[in-house]
Write a protein that holds these residues in place. Sequence first.
Motif, short mmCIF file in Angstrom:
data_model
loop_
_atom_site.label_atom_id
_atom_site.label_comp_id
_atom_site.label_asym_id
_atom_site.label_seq_id
_atom_site.Cartn_x
_atom_site.Cartn_y
_atom_site.Cartn_z
N UNK A 269 0.94 -1.11 0.25
CA UNK A 269 0.44 0.13 0.12
C UNK A 269 0.47 1.00 0.28
N UNK A 270 1.70 1.41 1.24
CA UNK A 270 2.42 2.64 0.77
C UNK A 270 3.31 2.84 -0.35
N UNK A 271 3.40 1.03 -0.38
CA UNK A 271 4.98 1.59 -2.47
C UNK A 271 3.28 2.43 -3.42
N UNK A 272 2.69 1.68 -3.21
CA UNK A 272 1.37 2.16 -4.12
C UNK A 272 0.99 3.47 -4.16
N UNK A 273 0.88 3.85 -2.76
CA UNK A 273 1.09 5.41 -2.96
C UNK A 273 2.10 6.36 -3.22
N UNK A 274 3.02 5.89 -3.08
CA UNK A 274 3.99 6.10 -2.86
C UNK A 274 4.48 6.62 -5.08
N UNK A 275 4.43 5.33 -5.69
CA UNK A 275 4.50 5.08 -7.17
C UNK A 275 3.07 6.11 -7.48
N UNK A 276 1.98 6.07 -7.10
CA UNK A 276 1.20 6.68 -7.65
C UNK A 276 1.68 8.46 -7.50
N UNK A 277 2.06 8.92 -6.23
CA UNK A 277 2.09 10.77 -6.43
C UNK A 277 3.42 10.45 -7.35
N UNK A 278 4.65 9.77 -7.27
CA UNK A 278 5.63 10.38 -8.24
C UNK A 278 5.73 9.78 -8.76
N UNK A 279 4.93 9.22 -9.97
CA UNK A 279 4.48 8.91 -11.56
C UNK A 279 3.44 9.72 -11.91
N UNK A 280 2.14 9.71 -11.25
CA UNK A 280 0.94 10.23 -11.45
C UNK A 280 0.54 9.22 -12.01
N UNK A 281 0.56 7.26 -11.36
CA UNK A 281 -0.41 6.92 -12.40
C UNK A 281 -0.50 5.66 -11.32
N UNK B 241 -0.39 2.12 -10.90
CA UNK B 241 -0.08 1.28 -11.11
C UNK B 241 -0.16 -0.62 -10.03
N UNK B 242 -1.10 0.42 -9.15
CA UNK B 242 -0.81 -0.74 -8.13
C UNK B 242 -1.16 -1.77 -8.17
N UNK B 243 -2.37 -2.70 -9.93
CA UNK B 243 -2.14 -3.80 -10.10
C UNK B 243 -1.25 -4.37 -10.90
N UNK B 244 -0.54 -3.59 -11.04
CA UNK B 244 1.08 -4.07 -11.27
C UNK B 244 1.74 -4.07 -10.59
N UNK B 245 2.20 -3.47 -9.49
CA UNK B 245 2.67 -3.86 -8.61
C UNK B 245 2.42 -4.91 -7.66
N UNK B 246 0.29 -5.29 -7.49
CA UNK B 246 0.46 -5.96 -6.40
C UNK B 246 1.17 -8.28 -7.88
N UNK B 247 0.82 -7.51 -8.87
CA UNK B 247 0.84 -8.79 -9.88
C UNK B 247 2.29 -9.18 -9.30
N UNK B 248 3.32 -8.14 -9.82
CA UNK B 248 5.20 -8.53 -9.52
C UNK B 248 5.18 -8.66 -8.00
#
Length: 174
Positions: free
Chosen positions: A144-156, A158-165
Amino acid sequence: MGVVAGRLARGDLSEGPGLLRAAGWGFELHELERLHRLGGASGAFDPSGRLVAFLSFVDLAPMRWIGNVVTAASLRGQGVGARMVAEAISDAPRAGLYSVEKAVTLYARLGFASGGGDAWAHRATEAKPVRPSVTQRMTRDDLLDATRLDRHQSGMDRGFLLRELLKAYPDSAR
């Protein structure tokens, strides 16, 4: 006259997606334009004006993060990528990148020093790691924290992708 490397203007990005797709990466023009707004891009053109190498970078003070480094297959091993990376970091006090296995020797030759795991870091003036990196295996609780940080930095989103990875590569996720 040979291949010429330099900074790319926004209008130079149109050939980038095709070059990246040939290397197996799926980027659309609007994504490269977003990265360009967040930092910039460097590339190399052959004598006919065709884009033959590309990279993007994002400036997140105090670092310039380099990504999407690709050179046309016919020009690999001829120093094109090295010239392009050198151009991208020429005015950056610090630069960092994440490397795929096949590019590690290129980055080491350019003075990048391993920062731990797949992360490579470089100080443009000192050629040593910015800071040692200690990584730990990612857990579902970290997701969850990684997804929030990624969304904040990239504007995308990609939570689904991170979960699958994380599911596919539980031992590699850090």
